[in-house]
Every structure is written in C-alpha cells, then in structure tokens.
Design a protein around this motif. Structure first.
Motif, PDB file in Angstrom:
ATOM      1  N   HIS A 156      -5.293   4.754   1.543  1.00 17.25           N
ATOM      2  CA  HIS A 156      -3.878   5.104   1.459  1.00 17.25           C
ATOM      3  C   HIS A 156      -3.117   4.232   0.464  1.00 17.25           C
ATOM      4  N   HIS A 157      -3.761   3.197  -0.051  1.00 20.93           N
ATOM      5  CA  HIS A 157      -3.103   2.382  -1.070  1.00 20.93           C
ATOM      6  C   HIS A 157      -3.208   2.991  -2.460  1.00 20.93           C
ATOM      7  N   HIS A 205      -6.287  -3.753   3.360  1.00 22.52           N
ATOM      8  CA  HIS A 205      -5.712  -3.155   4.556  1.00 22.52           C
ATOM      9  C   HIS A 205      -6.048  -3.923   5.834  1.00 22.52           C
TER      10      HIS A 205
HETATM   11 CU   LIG Z   1      -3.053  -0.321   4.168  1.00 15.92          CU
END
Ligand SMILES: [Cu+2]
Ligand code: HEM
Lengths: 339, 709
Positions: B346-347, B297
């Motif tokens: 969030h992945h 990220h």
């Molecule tokens: Cu991300």
C-alpha cells in the motif's frame, strides 16, 4: 464492462453481489455536497486545482469514493466520540457509575466490537474492490484514445504525440471528451505524475513504462505536476494541462506543426541536464520511436536482444494500444513490454 | 603524506562553517548555527563531566553497565536528545513553508531537503525506536519477574550500536551534508549518479547501525520472554505491555532484516558499482521499494504495539479496574503483528501493478483495521465500571482514543488505491502518519514516562507541569496536523519547500501555531523533569507503588535494586501484585534468601560502539585505513571478550536480605494512601487498593455490566 479480467469472473460476480447488498448507492450523493459545503465554509478554501473539483470521470470517481469511505467510517468513529465522554463522566472517580473492579468480559459486547468492524470491512472492501477495478489507471476509457507519451525529466515533462507527430515540453494539450492514454517513462529518477483534476498519480520509472488513462469533460487549464521528490527543482516541477474542444485541438496541432524547433536525439540529450523550464516549448516534429529508444537506453544489452522483434514506437497506432483485454500484460515493467 | 589517504574525502569545505564563510545567507547561518549547537553541546557536556568529576561514574556506572534498567534509561536519554533536534527541525520546516509562498523563505531548497530527511530519519530510527526499546528494556523484565534479559551484554551492544548511529547522524550536522532522499531514501535518486557525495552514505550507515541494533534487541527480548518468566507466569498471565513487547520483538526479528539488506545493497551500488537499484544495467528500484516497505510497514507496528501496551497498563491502573477483554486484546495484537507483513504494497499503489494486486493489498490493509478497532473499544470498555482518575498519563490516553481513531479513518481512506492515487505524496499522507505516530507512539511514550518515572527514579513527576505540557502538546498536535489533511487534499505535495498558492497560507499558519505549541509542550516537559528533580524530596515514592499498580514491577522498591527481585516471585493470576494487595499477601517476607549472580560490568559494548562509530564515519568519508582498523578492532573486542570467563559477580544472600527486609519493613510500616492523596506528598508509594476502599458506589465484582447511558 471493458477490460474484463479473464478468469476472475466468478470472483467479480461474488463481489458484485456483495456490493449490491450494501446500501451505499445514496452515499456519494450525500458525501459530495457535504465535502463541498465543508470546503466553502472554510476560509481561503480555493480548491487550487485539486481533485475536489474534478474535471473528468476518473477524478470524479476518486472524489466520490473518498466520500463513500469517509461516511462509512463514521460508523466506528461516532460511537467513540459519543460514548467516551459519557463513560468518562459516569465512571470518573466520585461519579455515579457502579464500581466493578473485576468486570472484564461480556460476550454480547465482544461480538459487537468484533462484528461491527468485520461487517464494515466487508462493505468497505467491496467498495474498494469495485472502485479499484473501475478506476484502474490501465483501463482504457473508450475506443480510439489519443496516445501521448510522457517522459519525466529533471524538472520538467516531455510530451510526445505519436499520432500528431508533435511534441511539447511542460504543456499537455488535450482534446475534450476523447479518451486519453498516457504512456509514461522517466529519463531520470523515479517521478510521480499527477493531474489532480483529471486523474491520480502513477509513477514514471526509467527503463519501464506505465500507463494512465483519463478523460477530460471540461475545457480549461489544469495544473499537473510531479509529486515525488527529485532534487532542487522539485517544488516547481509543474506543467499546464490545456484541455480544448476537439476543433481547437486540431487547430493547436496545426499551429504546433508550424513551429521551428524539432526534437531529435541530440535535442533530447540537451534536455537531460536538470533544469526548470519557465516557458513551455513546442516542437513541430520528433524522431519517431524516441519514446521506446529512451526506455531502451537504460538497458542496452537487453533491448539489443529484442531489437528485431517488432515494430518500434513509430508504428504505435492507437489501435495497438487499446486492446483492453490484454491490458494486464502491459503492466509488465520490463523493457520488452514497451514494444 | 597524501591528504586523501589520511582524511579520505573530507575537505576544509566539508565543514558546515565553510558554507557560511564562502556564501553567507540565512540558510547557511542556520546550518552553521545547528553545527555550532552540536559542537558546543558536546563541548559543554565534556566540560560539565570534567568539572563535576563525572567521567568515572559515567563510565563505571552507566556506559559499561549491562543492567537492563540502566540500558533502558540510556536508550530513553538518546531518544529525548534526538527528539530535541528533530522537533526543532520540524518547526524550521513549518516556518519555511509558511514564509515561502512563491519563492522567498529563509531556507535553500537543498537545506530543506536535508531537514526533512534528517527529521524523518531521526524521528523514526533515533527517537521512536530508542524510546520504545528503552521502555521495553526497563519494564518488561520487571513485569515477568526476571532479574535481567537473557543476554545482558548483547543488550548493551544493541544500545551502543544505536548510540553509534545517533552520533553519526549528529556528526553530519558539522561535517558534510546529509542526504536529501527522505527517510525512505528511494533510489535511483539516492544512487551515486544522482546523489554523489557523502549525504546518502550518512543515511545508509546511521540507519544500518540502528537496524542491526534493533535486530539484536528483538532476538534478545523474544528469548527473554520465552525463557525468563518467573514461576507461574504463564503466557496468558503476562501483562499486556509484555505481550506487546513480545509481538514487537518478533516483528523486529523479521522486519529489520529486509532493511539491512536494502541499505547494504544500496551501499554496494554506491561504493562498488553494483546495479541493484540503478536506472540502467539491470538495476531496478522497484526491488528497493519492496524491500524497504517490507521493513517499513511492520516498522510502524513495531512502534505502535509497545505504545498499545502502555495504554493498556495506563487505562487499567487509572481506572482501578481489570483490563476489559484481555484475551481479545492479546489475539488482536497477534493478528496485527502477523497481518502487518501482508500489506507493504500500500506504500506504492502508484507503481503500475494490476488493479487486482492493488485491491488485494488495499483490502488486507483494511483488515488490519479490525483488530485495531477492537483494541480501541476494549480500552473504552475498560473504563466502564472503573473509577477513573484524570492523571497526566490518563489525559494522554483519552486524547489518544479520540485522535487515533481519526488517524485510523484516514488510514482506511489511504488503503483505497483510488483515494491514494490522489493524496499519495501529499501533506494528507504526512498528516495521516503523524496522526498515528504522535498521539499513538510519541504521546504513548510520554504517558509511559509519567507512569513509570517514579519506578525508575523513586520520585514522582510534578503533576501540574505534566498537565500543562499535555495541554500544549494535545492541541498543538491537532493544530499542527489537521490543517495538513486539507492542504493535502488541495494538492500540496510533501517534501516541498515552497508553493505558489496563496490559498495554502491560512492553513500553513495554523500548522505553524501548532508546531509552536508542540515546542512549548516539550519545553514544559523538560521543565517538569528539572523541577521534579529539585523537589524530589516532596515527590519521593520509594515504596514502589505510587499509582496502585497491578503488575509485578510495582511490588519492588523504587528505584529497584540491581537484582530486581530479592526472591523470584510466584505468580498465580493476572495482575499478581494487585491481587496480592487485595488478599493482604503483599509485602510478606520470603522464607529464605539465596546468593544472586549478576553480570559484571564490561567495556565490551562501549568499545564496540566506539569502533562501529569510527567505522561508519570512515565509510562515509572513504577513509579506508579507519574502516579497516575499526573493523578489526570491533572483532578484536568480540574475540577478546569470548575468552573472559569471570563475567558474573555474586551478591551475597545477606546483602539481599538486609536490603529487602528494610524495604518490606518500611512498606509494612507506612500508612497506605488512598487515591485521593495520590498527587500529594503523602504518597510515598504504599497504596491502599481502590477496591478495598469502598469510597463511592458499592463493590460489585463480577456483576453484569449495565447498559451504557
Ligand atoms: Cu504501511
Ligand atoms: C512533534 C512534532 C512534529 C512536527 C511538527 C513534525 C513536522 C514534520 C514536517 C513539517 C515534515 C515534512 C513534511 C513534508 O514532507 O513536507 C515531517 C516529516 C516527517 N516526520 Fe514529522 N513532525 C513531528 C513529529 C514527528 C514524529 C514524532 C515522527 C516519528 C516518530 C515524525 C516522522 C516524520 C517522518 C517519517 C517524516 C517524513 C520525512 C520524509 O519526507 O522522508 N515526525 N514532519
């Protein structure tokens, strides 16, 4: 609300209050037809068995949430699309706008460009929180769910019905209207399990157990599949979810029990080599506890220490799984959690 | 002698051409074709260098140079070459998916798997990363008034490690297979049990070399910005591109480490039977997912922040106006940098953690949207009160504002676990990240090329061809990726070489058309560069300031001398060069000159790169003697270099003076050009500041803004 989160009552209270303050109630009603209209207007827009055509409350909730968020986001999108052309036109070289090469700040504007996104994120965040709790894949959708154990294999899915004692390969038969609890694990690499019209994805991982709760309120054949790349057969790793009326489901189980084949450890071992299954297979019976044995097989040393601790999967009654208040203990991925 | 002892696991069948001979098919033919292009390309380069007698200049002036400007140019050259490969791979994937409804198609499933893996890996690690690193290398020291980065040799070593990684990935076209595990290489699929063979090892070592190079770059740039700013250049006078470079460098320092850890642990699993991420025996792939995205990220912000810096420079320059909300932009950038470490989960919302955890990470992700939104509106407000010129770079910026904000919207959608459950791993996600990366990062870099090219080479790029290429790229992107949102919502999974759903076809056809336009845009961009080189006499802008620029880099000749600044500048405000031009104090001769120390060229970095490449190749193929020898050689070079004392050379004050006075005299004598003549051959790089021109409208500095519309 079932599955209440012990200890976070206050937080949820605050969130609930905030949510009530957000005028979002009307939005799904607008959003849904909007999306549907858009879809119909587009060429070749078959929904292809996607969540755009939900057949159960979970997928329907996901779709309407999609609509709510999209609409809310327009608050920051639209001004850019309106203002940019105006600014470009007015302040183009030779345009009418007054040239102020040193103008660099304005408190009013500053408050606006920080304030609007902050307020928006409060609204979005509230909607997110509520939908995430309600749509938690671990939250049982009612008492007495039908438990199906799912084993992801290369490039097929094995379904075990502990209650009925039957098993299937690449065919998930479900009764309409009854809550379903899928317990998932993998006999191979990680996979991601989805039946778009019923519920979203959850990973299936070897040596661990995950859960997906769903409910179908329509009968029919819905496609489910793996979405996590796992080699050559990935593209065709899909299965049929056949939702039938409760009576038809009973009938289906009865027919399944008349099949020849059964699934024991040896038959399971024969499923392990990677292969695509063209025709679904139905097994009249399977070795009780197979699911837990599969999980334990990835951590022999560890499972050994716990072998005597409690009933194995054969004793898995629906009641034992539904206890919603403990649902978050079950998020534990350790092999022990499978017991 | 034993074959395996010498060649490790390489066999005759490892060569890509063997596949073609043993089982001929279109898929194999394409693989062989790609291999041939790689081999022929290398051969053609060798022949060209030999015929033209360029070997010596290449070695003497480029490969052994530690000048940040040359290092920067070489980084960008790598990025462009690798882009050519990866974009062709993208078009192949598009064509395959279009032609493959219900089986068919022309690529095998395995070949398609290698394509998305090399495409993703190359685009991230060997296109986007070298592109931003090269740009930061070139521009940042000039903007802070420095003569070089703090550690010039380290900088060259970073470059050579990145180049080694890129070469390793190119070699995989010819010798052996590449991984099919995607750019994220999730185990256990990439473990030895499920992916035996050399493919994943190519991924591991190419990426490891690149990530070590980037860690070193991050350290180097952060130190440079802290320590080497010229007198008066306080932090809050730094140009925004430098600010974003600082934030990116900090992110690089912290974010590349988890990646290196993850790749090394995966390597230990594969080579030494460890069980970090295996299915059984206590391994747990969830640890990999966390480590990878703890890098992954922040990585997207590593890429986008320098592009944000470019946008800030471009919009202010081509609006002939101060940036709106400088301080606000700085804080927004810092917020983004810090928050980018708090959202990695969030992945994998779909991994089965509790709803509360998902909700917290979902909301954290949305919060990043706030500073990003602020920046977008800051750029819009920068144009308010300006005099906007629609140059190619500015066209890219306008396109960026409109498309990026849509990508932001789909990003916020994906931040919702409930939405992500449905569209994770589908083309919706693929559309989202391309929507951020292409109009944001890639076009940001293209805009940067248009903008700084005259600084680097002393002549402008052909404007007409630049626009033509923009008008292919921008609609090309829309066509290639917006249909993918819809496909993803209809359930089309990513990394899939064929579907059996005819409803997808029209959308795939549109996407194919977009890919073709993108290829055309790239071809036009290459043409633009070639034509501009040919017409460099008409396009020349040696006086250094073709765009009426604002920061220090525009105050020196184009191309800049090895020492950048004859005398270190004194800065008293933001936009120092622009202010000097307005005050009439630009191009003044300094009172005195001094000798300047510049680092000598050295073979250290290219040798380390060469041995690192050999080391990685040896590891991929288990050629243990090569691994040991090259490892020893790498450290031998390092140790030998540590004994070198004579590492700097002195440029005498007289030389500096002669060069600088000649430049200043030419600049003072040149007639300044107005912005009307910007794109004509009259523009030699001496600008009349727009603010002094008073052509249309009146100058009302500091007056309150009038309401929009
Ligand atoms: Cu991300
Ligand atoms: C310029 C035109 C580009 C086109 C037409 C294109 C097309 C594609 C396609 C077709 C895929 C495979 C999608 C799938 O999984 O089915 C893909 C994946 C990907 N692309 Fe691109 N791409 C482009 C540029 C870029 C750029 C500039 C970057 C990054 C700097 C990038 C990064 C990626 C990544 C990371 C993946 C995922 C690979 C994986 O699945 O592991 N692409 N792209």
């Amino acid at each position: 609300m079932p599955g209440s989160q012990g200890g976070s009552v206050t937080l949820r209270g605050i969130v609930g209050l905030l949510a009530a303050a957000v005028p979002k109630i009307a939005l799904p009603k607008i959003a849904l037809p909007a999306i549907a209209l858009l879809a119909i207007a587009l060429p070749g827009a078959g929904f292809a068995g996607s969540f755009l055509e939900p057949a159960g409350p979970i997928a329907a909730g996901q779709l309407s949430h999609f609509g709510v968020i999209s609409m809310l986001m327009l608050i920051v999108i639209v001004p850019m699309f309106v203002a940019l052309p105006i600014v470009l036109y007015r302040y183009r070289r030779g345009g009418k706008g007054t040239y102020r090469p040193d103008w660099e700040f304005n408190w009013g504007l500053e408050l606006l460009i920080w304030g609007v996104p902050v307020a928006l994120v409060v609204a979005l965040g509230t909607a997110l929180w509520r939908q995430t709790i309600v749509g938690d894949p671990y939250r049982a959708l009612g008492p007495d769910p039908l438990v199906v154990e799912v084993v992801a294999l290369d490039w097929k899915f094995l379904f075990l019905y502990p209650e009925q004692g039957v098993a299937t390969l690449d065919l998930l038969a479900l009764p309409e209207g009854r809550p379903i609890t899928l317990k998932l694990t993998s006999g191979t690499v990680m996979q991601s399990f989805i039946i778009p019209r019923l519920a979203g994805q959850i990973y299936a991982m070897a040596g661990m157990q995950t859960q997906l709760n769903l409910l179908a309120d329509e009968t029919g054949d819905f496609t489910g599949r793996n979405t996590q790349y796992n080699g050559l057969g990935f593209a065709t790793q899909s299965f049929t979810t056949r939702v039938m009326s409760a009576d038809d489901f009973e009938g289906w189980v009865a027919t399944a029990k008349t099949q020849q084949a059964g699934l024991d450890a040896a038959a399971y071992a024969r499923l392990l080599p990677p292969a695509v299954v063209n025709e679904p297979v139905i097994y009249a019976r399977f070795t009780p506890g197979l699911f837990d044995q599969i999980i334990a097989s990835f951590a022999p040393g560890m499972a050994g220490g716990h072998a005597g601790h409690g009933p194995q999967a054969g004793a898995d009654t629906p009641a034992a799984i539904t206890a919603p208040a403990t649902s978050h203990q079950q998020h534990d991925h350790t092999p022990e959690a499978a017991q | 002698m034993n074959w395996e002892l010498i060649f490790g696991q390489i066999k005759w069948t490892s060569f890509v051409f063997a596949g073609m001979i043993e089982n001929p098919s279109l898929s194999e033919a394409i693989a062989s074709g790609a291999g041939s292009i790689a081999v022929l390309g290398a051969l053609a380069t060798v022949i060209l260098l030999t015929v033209k007698g360029w070997w010596v200049p290449l070695w003497r002036d480029w490969l052994t140079s530690v000048d940040h400007k040359k290092v920067g140019i070489m980084y960008i050259a790598i990025a462009l070459v690798m882009f050519a490969r990866a974009v062709i791979e993208a078009a192949l994937m598009r064509a395959q998916q279009l032609s493959a409804t219900d089986g068919g198609g022309f690529l095998s499933a395995d070949h398609f798997g290698q394509l998305f893996s090399t495409h993703g890996t190359i685009m991230i690690f060997f296109v986007a990363m070298p592109f931003i690193t090269g740009l930061m290398n070139y521009v940042m020291p000039l903007q802070i008034g420095a003569r070089d980065v703090s550690f010039p040799l380290l900088n060259a070593i970073s470059l050579m490690l990145t180049m080694a990684g890129a070469i390793v990935i190119m070699v995989s076209l010819v010798v052996g297979q590449f991984s099919t595990g995607g750019w994220s290489a999730y185990p256990p699929f990439t473990g030895i049990e499920f992916s035996p063979g050399e493919g994943v090892d190519y991924w591991i070592w190419a990426v490891s070399l690149g990530s070590i190079g980037s860690t070193l770059t991050g350290l180097n740039f952060a130190v440079t910005i802290y320590k080497k700013r010229c007198p008066g250049m306080t932090l809050f006078r730094m140009p925004l591109f430098t600010w974003t470079t600082l934030c990116t460098s900090i992110l690089m320092i912290f974010a590349m480490a988890p990646l290196t850890a993850a790749t090394v642990m995966l390597a230990l699993d594969r080579y030494a039977g460890f069980h970090f991420f295996t299915n059984g025996d206590g391994g747990n792939m969830m640890n990999y997912a966390n480590l990878f995205w703890l890098f992954g990220h922040p990585e997207v912000y590593i890429l986008i922040l320098p592009a944000f810096g470019v946008w800030s420079e471009v919009v202010a320059t081509f609006s002939s106006k101060r940036i709106y909300g400088y301080t606000s932009l700085v804080y927004a950038t810092m917020c983004i940098a810090v928050l980018s470490f708090a959202v990695w989960l969030h992945h994998f919302f779909t991994m089965g953690q509790s709803a509360n955890v998902n909700a917290i990470f979902g909301i954290a992700t949305m919060i990043i949207g706030v500073p990003t939104g602020v920046k977008v509106y800051d750029w819009l407000l920068t144009m308010v009160g300006g005099r906007i010129r629609f140059s190619t770079a500015m066209l890219y910026h306008i396109n960026f504002l409109l498309t990026f904000i849509l990508g932001g919207m789909t990003g916020v959608l994906l931040a919702n676990p409930g939405v992500d459950f449905q569209v994770h791993n589908t083309l919706f996600l693929v559309a989202h990240f391309h929507n951020m990366i292409i109009p944001g990062v890639l076009f940001g870099m293209f805009a940067a090329v248009q903008f700084w090219f005259p600084k680097v080479f002393g002549f402008r790029l052909h404007e007409g061809l630049g626009r033509a290429s923009f008008w292919c790229f921008a609609p090309g992107f829309l066509l290639a990726f917006f249909p993918l949102y819809w496909l993803g919502m209809m359930g089309a999974t990513r990394r899939t070489y064929m579907w059996s759903n005819p409803d997808y076809l029209p959308w795939l056809a549109l996407a194919m058309l977009g890919a073709v336009l993108i290829l055309a845009g790239f071809a036009l961009m290459v043409t633009q560069i070639v034509v501009s080189v040919r017409q460099r006499a008409q396009l020349a802008a040696p006086l250094g300031d073709p765009w009426d620029g604002r920061a220090l880099e525009w105050s020196i000749p184009s191309p800049p001398p090895a020492w950048n600044f004859a005398v270190l500048p004194q800065v008293t405000s933001q936009d120092p060069f622009y202010e000097a031009k307005k005050a009439g104090t630009a191009y003044r001769s300094p009172a005195s000159y001094e000798d300047i120390e510049v680092p000598r060229n050295t073979a250290t970095a290219p040798l380390i790169g060469l041995f690192a490449c050999a080391w990685a190749f040896g590891l991929v193929w288990h050629i243990w003697w090569l691994v040991i020898v090259s490892f020893v050689l790498i450290w031998a070079v390092v140790i030998a270099r540590s004994f070198a004392t004579d590492t700097e050379e002195t440029v005498p004050a007289a030389t500096v003076k002669a060069a600088n006075e000649a430049f200043l005299a030419a600049a003072r004598a040149a007639p300044g050009v107005t912005r009307d003549q910007e794109m004509t051959s009259a523009n030699r790089g001496r600008a009349i500041p727009e603010a002094l021109e008073g052509r249309s409208g009146t100058i009302a500095s500091g007056a309150p803004v009038e309401a929009l519309s």
